[in-house]
Design a protein around this motif. Structure first.
Motif, PDB file in Angstrom:
ATOM      1  N   VAL A  24       0.840  -1.205   0.000  1.00 18.47           N
ATOM      2  CA  VAL A  24       0.000   0.000   0.000  1.00 18.47           C
ATOM      3  C   VAL A  24       0.873   1.254   0.000  1.00 18.47           C
ATOM      4  O   VAL A  24       0.519   2.278   0.563  1.00 18.47           O
ATOM      5  CB  VAL A  24      -0.988   0.012   1.188  1.00 18.47           C
ATOM      6  N   MET A  25       2.049   1.151  -0.635  1.00 15.79           N
ATOM      7  CA  MET A  25       2.970   2.281  -0.763  1.00 15.79           C
ATOM      8  C   MET A  25       3.391   2.837   0.603  1.00 15.79           C
ATOM      9  O   MET A  25       3.605   4.025   0.770  1.00 15.79           O
ATOM     10  CB  MET A  25       2.335   3.387  -1.617  1.00 15.79           C
ATOM     11  N   ASN A  26       3.475   1.917   1.586  1.00 18.69           N
ATOM     12  CA  ASN A  26       3.910   2.277   2.942  1.00 18.69           C
ATOM     13  C   ASN A  26       3.004   3.321   3.596  1.00 18.69           C
ATOM     14  O   ASN A  26       3.459   4.148   4.409  1.00 18.69           O
ATOM     15  CB  ASN A  26       5.364   2.754   2.934  1.00 18.69           C
ATOM     16  N   ALA A  27       1.720   3.271   3.273  1.00 14.45           N
ATOM     17  CA  ALA A  27       0.758   4.193   3.868  1.00 14.45           C
ATOM     18  C   ALA A  27       0.682   3.986   5.377  1.00 14.45           C
ATOM     19  O   ALA A  27       0.868   2.873   5.887  1.00 14.45           O
ATOM     20  CB  ALA A  27      -0.622   3.990   3.237  1.00 14.45           C
ATOM     21  N   LEU A  28       0.383   5.073   6.074  1.00 14.63           N
ATOM     22  CA  LEU A  28       0.364   5.047   7.534  1.00 14.63           C
ATOM     23  C   LEU A  28      -1.046   4.872   8.067  1.00 14.63           C
ATOM     24  O   LEU A  28      -1.945   5.657   7.758  1.00 14.63           O
ATOM     25  CB  LEU A  28       0.946   6.357   8.084  1.00 14.63           C
ATOM     26  N   ASP A  29      -1.231   3.826   8.877  1.00 12.94           N
ATOM     27  CA  ASP A  29      -2.433   3.700   9.691  1.00 12.94           C
ATOM     28  C   ASP A  29      -1.990   3.720  11.152  1.00 12.94           C
ATOM     29  O   ASP A  29      -0.794   3.817  11.446  1.00 12.94           O
ATOM     30  CB  ASP A  29      -3.231   2.440   9.339  1.00 12.94           C
ATOM     31  N   VAL A  30      -2.939   3.640  12.076  1.00 11.30           N
ATOM     32  CA  VAL A  30      -2.589   3.766  13.495  1.00 11.30           C
ATOM     33  C   VAL A  30      -1.598   2.695  13.946  1.00 11.30           C
ATOM     34  O   VAL A  30      -0.601   3.015  14.611  1.00 11.30           O
ATOM     35  CB  VAL A  30      -3.858   3.766  14.380  1.00 11.30           C
ATOM     36  N   PRO A  31      -1.811   1.412  13.632  1.00  8.14           N
ATOM     37  CA  PRO A  31      -0.829   0.416  14.067  1.00  8.14           C
ATOM     38  C   PRO A  31       0.578   0.689  13.539  1.00  8.14           C
ATOM     39  O   PRO A  31       1.569   0.467  14.247  1.00  8.14           O
ATOM     40  CB  PRO A  31      -1.393  -0.903  13.511  1.00  8.14           C
ATOM     41  N   THR A  32       0.676   1.183  12.316  1.00  8.46           N
ATOM     42  CA  THR A  32       1.998   1.469  11.747  1.00  8.46           C
ATOM     43  C   THR A  32       2.650   2.654  12.450  1.00  8.46           C
ATOM     44  O   THR A  32       3.861   2.640  12.733  1.00  8.46           O
ATOM     45  CB  THR A  32       1.886   1.742  10.239  1.00  8.46           C
ATOM     46  N   VAL A  33       1.867   3.681  12.745  1.00 10.14           N
ATOM     47  CA  VAL A  33       2.417   4.839  13.461  1.00 10.14           C
ATOM     48  C   VAL A  33       2.882   4.424  14.861  1.00 10.14           C
ATOM     49  O   VAL A  33       3.955   4.845  15.325  1.00 10.14           O
ATOM     50  CB  VAL A  33       1.381   5.972  13.538  1.00 10.14           C
ATOM     51  N   LEU A  34       2.116   3.582  15.520  1.00 12.05           N
ATOM     52  CA  LEU A  34       2.524   3.093  16.841  1.00 12.05           C
ATOM     53  C   LEU A  34       3.773   2.216  16.746  1.00 12.05           C
ATOM     54  O   LEU A  34       4.632   2.249  17.634  1.00 12.05           O
ATOM     55  CB  LEU A  34       1.375   2.318  17.499  1.00 12.05           C
ATOM     56  N   ALA A  35       3.884   1.459  15.654  1.00 12.31           N
ATOM     57  CA  ALA A  35       5.095   0.653  15.449  1.00 12.31           C
ATOM     58  C   ALA A  35       6.303   1.549  15.201  1.00 12.31           C
ATOM     59  O   ALA A  35       7.419   1.237  15.638  1.00 12.31           O
ATOM     60  CB  ALA A  35       4.884  -0.319  14.290  1.00 12.31           C
ATOM     61  N   LEU A  36       6.093   2.664  14.510  1.00 10.13           N
ATOM     62  CA  LEU A  36       7.168   3.641  14.330  1.00 10.13           C
ATOM     63  C   LEU A  36       7.636   4.177  15.683  1.00 10.13           C
ATOM     64  O   LEU A  36       8.837   4.325  15.930  1.00 10.13           O
ATOM     65  CB  LEU A  36       6.685   4.804  13.469  1.00 10.13           C
ATOM     66  N   GLU A  37       6.691   4.471  16.549  1.00  8.91           N
ATOM     67  CA  GLU A  37       7.048   4.979  17.874  1.00  8.91           C
ATOM     68  C   GLU A  37       7.835   3.942  18.669  1.00  8.91           C
ATOM     69  O   GLU A  37       8.828   4.268  19.336  1.00  8.91           O
ATOM     70  CB  GLU A  37       5.786   5.375  18.633  1.00  8.91           C
ATOM     71  N   GLN A  38       7.414   2.693  18.585  1.00 12.47           N
ATOM     72  CA  GLN A  38       8.122   1.625  19.287  1.00 12.47           C
ATOM     73  C   GLN A  38       9.542   1.472  18.736  1.00 12.47           C
ATOM     74  O   GLN A  38      10.500   1.273  19.498  1.00 12.47           O
ATOM     75  CB  GLN A  38       7.350   0.308  19.140  1.00 12.47           C
ATOM     76  N   ALA A  39       9.674   1.591  17.412  1.00 14.68           N
ATOM     77  CA  ALA A  39      11.000   1.497  16.808  1.00 14.68           C
ATOM     78  C   ALA A  39      11.890   2.640  17.275  1.00 14.68           C
ATOM     79  O   ALA A  39      13.075   2.445  17.591  1.00 14.68           O
ATOM     80  CB  ALA A  39      10.878   1.508  15.284  1.00 14.68           C
ATOM     81  N   LEU A  40      11.333   3.843  17.332  1.00 13.32           N
ATOM     82  CA  LEU A  40      12.098   4.990  17.813  1.00 13.32           C
ATOM     83  C   LEU A  40      12.505   4.794  19.262  1.00 13.32           C
ATOM     84  O   LEU A  40      13.642   5.100  19.646  1.00 13.32           O
ATOM     85  CB  LEU A  40      11.279   6.268  17.657  1.00 13.32           C
ATOM     86  N   ASP A  41      11.596   4.281  20.078  1.00 12.59           N
ATOM     87  CA  ASP A  41      11.922   3.980  21.486  1.00 12.59           C
ATOM     88  C   ASP A  41      13.173   3.107  21.563  1.00 12.59           C
ATOM     89  O   ASP A  41      14.094   3.376  22.338  1.00 12.59           O
ATOM     90  CB  ASP A  41      10.768   3.221  22.159  1.00 12.59           C
ATOM     91  N   GLY A  42      13.180   2.042  20.770  1.00 11.34           N
ATOM     92  CA  GLY A  42      14.305   1.121  20.810  1.00 11.34           C
ATOM     93  C   GLY A  42      15.604   1.774  20.388  1.00 11.34           C
ATOM     94  O   GLY A  42      16.656   1.545  21.000  1.00 11.34           O
ATOM     95  N   MET A  43      15.548   2.603  19.353  1.00 11.60           N
ATOM     96  CA  MET A  43      16.755   3.277  18.883  1.00 11.60           C
ATOM     97  C   MET A  43      17.262   4.293  19.905  1.00 11.60           C
ATOM     98  O   MET A  43      18.474   4.449  20.100  1.00 11.60           O
ATOM     99  CB  MET A  43      16.492   3.971  17.546  1.00 11.60           C
ATOM    100  N   GLU A  44      16.350   4.982  20.554  1.00  9.24           N
ATOM    101  CA  GLU A  44      16.768   5.988  21.531  1.00  9.24           C
ATOM    102  C   GLU A  44      17.361   5.339  22.778  1.00  9.24           C
ATOM    103  O   GLU A  44      18.272   5.891  23.400  1.00  9.24           O
ATOM    104  CB  GLU A  44      15.588   6.886  21.901  1.00  9.24           C
ATOM    105  N   LYS A  45      16.872   4.166  23.133  1.00 14.08           N
ATOM    106  CA  LYS A  45      17.372   3.482  24.333  1.00 14.08           C
ATOM    107  C   LYS A  45      18.682   2.736  24.069  1.00 14.08           C
ATOM    108  O   LYS A  45      19.410   2.409  25.011  1.00 14.08           O
ATOM    109  CB  LYS A  45      16.312   2.509  24.853  1.00 14.08           C
TER     110      LYS A  45
END
Length: 261
Positions: A24-45
């Protein structure tokens, strides 16, 4: 792995976050946005990660926008609470991250894709990339920070033209008024991004953190206040070991070894 909407990988000091919905051309839905946040959490930690790269899976898109079917199913209040509030929080977290971020714009970056790259520090685009805020063509307005970040990053008249017309623009056009940093051949995109990320990663993570905060905070201050803020922050870093390591290495004609202390 293909079922994960966001993939993460660490290569040395570089963390790579990939939006992984190529169907879907990497379109953003809520689960994907939350997964982005989780990924950022991991990188920051992760203390080993000094630079964060964000890109999209597949050959066509960085992030082609929001998931239109998902948005069309919503009414005002549930959109405000369930989607808009989440995406604003997550994009702001990318913007406020103390670690430098780089967008590897490998294809279409429209709507939410442009709004995501507006939240990232540096943007390197493939020559085939397209950017834009086409929400008006759907009877919508940009809703993930686009109306506010765009007018702060490019000339106001150009920002209004992009949003009012809803046009897709080429990477070359985006470069011409400073929306992206540079354009590279598509087959060289990740190599160029990783080379830049490595150069930044060899700098002091502590000084990068202080510099990012100084730039970010000063941007919202009147110039006299911003200059006073810079003066204080530039003086404060002399309490760090990295500041003295950098100066000593210069005097001794060797490469500095920064520890982040």
């Amino acid at each position: 792995m293909s079922e994960q909407t966001v993939l993460t990988e660490v290569k040395g000091a570089i963390g790579i976050i990939t939006v992984n919905r190529p169907e879907v051309m990497n379109a953003l839905d809520v689960p994907t946005v939350l997964a982005l946040e989780q990924a950022l959490d991991g990188m920051e930690k992760n203390k080993d990660v000094r630079v964060i790269v964000v890109t999209g899976a597949g050959e066509k898109a960085f992030v082609a926008g929001g998931d239109i079917a998902d948005m069309n199913s919503r009414q005002a209040l549930d959109h405000y609470i369930e989607f808009a509030e989440v995406i604003h929080r997550v994009f702001r977290r990318f913007e406020l991250s103390d670690k430098p971020t780089i967008a590897a714009v490998n294809g279409w970056a429209l709507g939410g894709g442009t709004e995501l790259l507006l939240s990232l520090d540096i943007r390197i685009a493939a020559e085939t990339a397209k950017v834009g805020l086409p929400e008006i063509t759907l009877g919508l307005i940009p809703g993930a920070g686009g109306t506010q970040r765009m007018i702060r990053q490019i000339p106001l008249c150009k920002a209004k033209e992009l949003m009012f017309a809803g046009a897709h623009i080429t990477a070359a056009e985006a470069l011409s008024f400073g929306l992206i940093n540079r354009i590279v051949p598509k087959d060289r995109l990740m190599a160029e991004v990783m080379e830049l990320a490595e150069r930044i990663a060899h700098k002091s993570p502590l000084i990068l953190k202080v510099m990012k905060r100084t730039i970010r905070d000063g941007a919202d201050m009147p110039l006299p206040s911003a200059l006073a803020h810079e003066q204080a922050m530039a003086s404060l870093i002399f309490d760090s070991a990295d500041a003295h390591e950098g100066c000593t290495a210069f005097l001794e004609k060797r490469n500095a070894v920064f520890t982040g202390k």
